[in-house]
Scaffold this motif. Structure first.
Motif, mmCIF file in Angstrom:
data_model
loop_
_atom_site.group_PDB
_atom_site.id
_atom_site.type_symbol
_atom_site.label_atom_id
_atom_site.label_comp_id
_atom_site.label_asym_id
_atom_site.label_seq_id
_atom_site.Cartn_x
_atom_site.Cartn_y
_atom_site.Cartn_z
ATOM 1 N N LYS A 32 19.733 66.836 10.516
ATOM 2 C CA LYS A 32 20.605 66.904 11.681
ATOM 3 C C LYS A 32 22.011 67.392 11.341
ATOM 4 C CE LYS A 32 18.441 63.614 14.846
ATOM 5 N NZ LYS A 32 18.647 62.403 15.681
ATOM 6 N N THR A 33 22.496 67.061 10.147
ATOM 7 C CA THR A 33 23.865 67.440 9.788
ATOM 8 C C THR A 33 23.857 68.564 8.761
ATOM 9 O OG1 THR A 33 24.686 65.203 10.230
ATOM 10 C CG2 THR A 33 26.075 66.632 8.891
ATOM 11 N N GLU A 93 22.059 69.592 14.267
ATOM 12 C CA GLU A 93 22.765 69.177 15.477
ATOM 13 C C GLU A 93 24.264 68.961 15.250
ATOM 14 O OE1 GLU A 93 20.878 65.704 17.036
ATOM 15 O OE2 GLU A 93 18.893 66.659 17.199
ATOM 16 N N ASN A 94 24.628 68.638 14.022
ATOM 17 C CA ASN A 94 26.024 68.375 13.678
ATOM 18 C C ASN A 94 26.471 69.359 12.601
ATOM 19 O OD1 ASN A 94 25.843 65.953 15.310
ATOM 20 N ND2 ASN A 94 24.833 64.981 13.566
ATOM 21 N N ASP A 138 34.923 68.029 17.333
ATOM 22 C CA ASP A 138 34.286 66.726 17.540
ATOM 23 C C ASP A 138 34.654 65.791 16.396
ATOM 24 O OD1 ASP A 138 32.570 67.151 19.948
ATOM 25 O OD2 ASP A 138 31.698 68.714 18.689
ATOM 26 N N MET A 140 33.687 63.351 13.630
ATOM 27 C CA MET A 140 32.503 63.062 12.825
ATOM 28 C C MET A 140 32.767 61.815 11.983
ATOM 29 S SD MET A 140 30.099 65.572 13.036
ATOM 30 C CE MET A 140 29.967 67.275 13.569
ATOM 31 N N LYS A 196 27.504 69.207 18.040
ATOM 32 C CA LYS A 196 28.818 68.771 17.571
ATOM 33 C C LYS A 196 29.271 69.623 16.388
ATOM 34 C CE LYS A 196 28.500 63.952 19.077
ATOM 35 N NZ LYS A 196 28.588 62.527 18.649
#
Length: 237
Positions: A32-33, A93-94, A138, A140, A196
């Motif tokens: 995801k990151t 996603e990030n 965003d 984090m 993000k």
């Protein structure tokens, strides 16, 4: 002002990143990151922390189920967002941008870290995702307690050799601490996609004082970027 006033940002594209990857038979899962490190080829610097590698117009190190590192790609907003689009199609996603930037503020010097609060758009790629001038980063969790010299906005440009004195003064008055080449585009892409994005910069050159100063010790910037990258990676271990 939009780059092309004949285009509607609500229109579906003729092909997507997922379509492009399918046509090239590229299909592997990303965590995801994703850390994005433009203009740096880390080689095997993080091989001890990496469990798998891929090539996608860059080098990708899979650190674990939660984190990957993308490096060894050229600077600039267009490629950064092309890579981010493809990474999102593969599951990211990030997005955490770790790069170098020029300082617009006299309180900053070579090697200092600046956490990006938001970006003023002076490049073309972001205009295909939003119409505004400013877009916030965003927050984090991995960056919240990261040691930095300052936190502030950046001016993102796509014309490296058009960083004029009048432009520097303009964005300095707006409160920008740095100038970079990717942040506003990455932030705009992420907002448009419901994802993000954030950024931390290492100061590589100075643009305040009506002249440009660049360090002759490029190794100093690379060393600072490596330390920053490793520190962020270790938050996910």
């Amino acid at each position: 002002m939009p780059i092309c006033d004949k285009a509607d940002k609500k229109d579906a594209p003729l092909f997507s990143a997922a379509d492009f990857l399918a046509a090239k038979n590229i299909n592997f899962p990303l965590p995801k990151t994703l850390i994005m490190a433009p203009c740096v080829n880390w080689g095997g610097a993080f091989s001890a922390l990496s469990r798998k590698t891929y090539k996608l117009m860059s080098d990708i190190e899979i650190i674990n189920d939660d984190l990957a590192l993308m490096h060894n790609f050229s600077l600039g907003a267009p490629l950064c967002v092309v890579l981010a689009e493809m990474a999102a199609a593969l599951g990211a996603e990030n997005f955490i941008l770790l790069g170098s930037a020029g300082a617009l503020n006299e309180n900053l010097t070579f090697g200092d870290r600046v956490l990006c609060r938001g970006a003023f758009c002076d490049e073309g790629t972001a205009r295909h995702y939003f119409d505004g001038e400013y877009i916030p980063a965003d927050k984090m969790p991995a960056l919240c307690d990261l040691p930095v010299k300052a936190e502030g906005d950046t001016w993102t440009t796509d014309a490296l050799f058009r960083e004029t004195l009048s432009a520097v003064r303009h964005y300095d008055k707006k409160g920008c601490l740095t100038v970079d080449m990717e942040a506003s585009a990455l932030f705009a892409f992420a907002k448009a996609r419901g994802l993000k994005a954030s950024a931390v910069f290492v100061i590589s050159d100075l643009l305040f004082g009506e002249r440009w100063l660049s360090t002759n010790k490029n190794a100093q910037t690379v060393k600072a970027l490596r330390a920053l990258t490793e520190q962020v990676i270790r938050k996910f271990l």
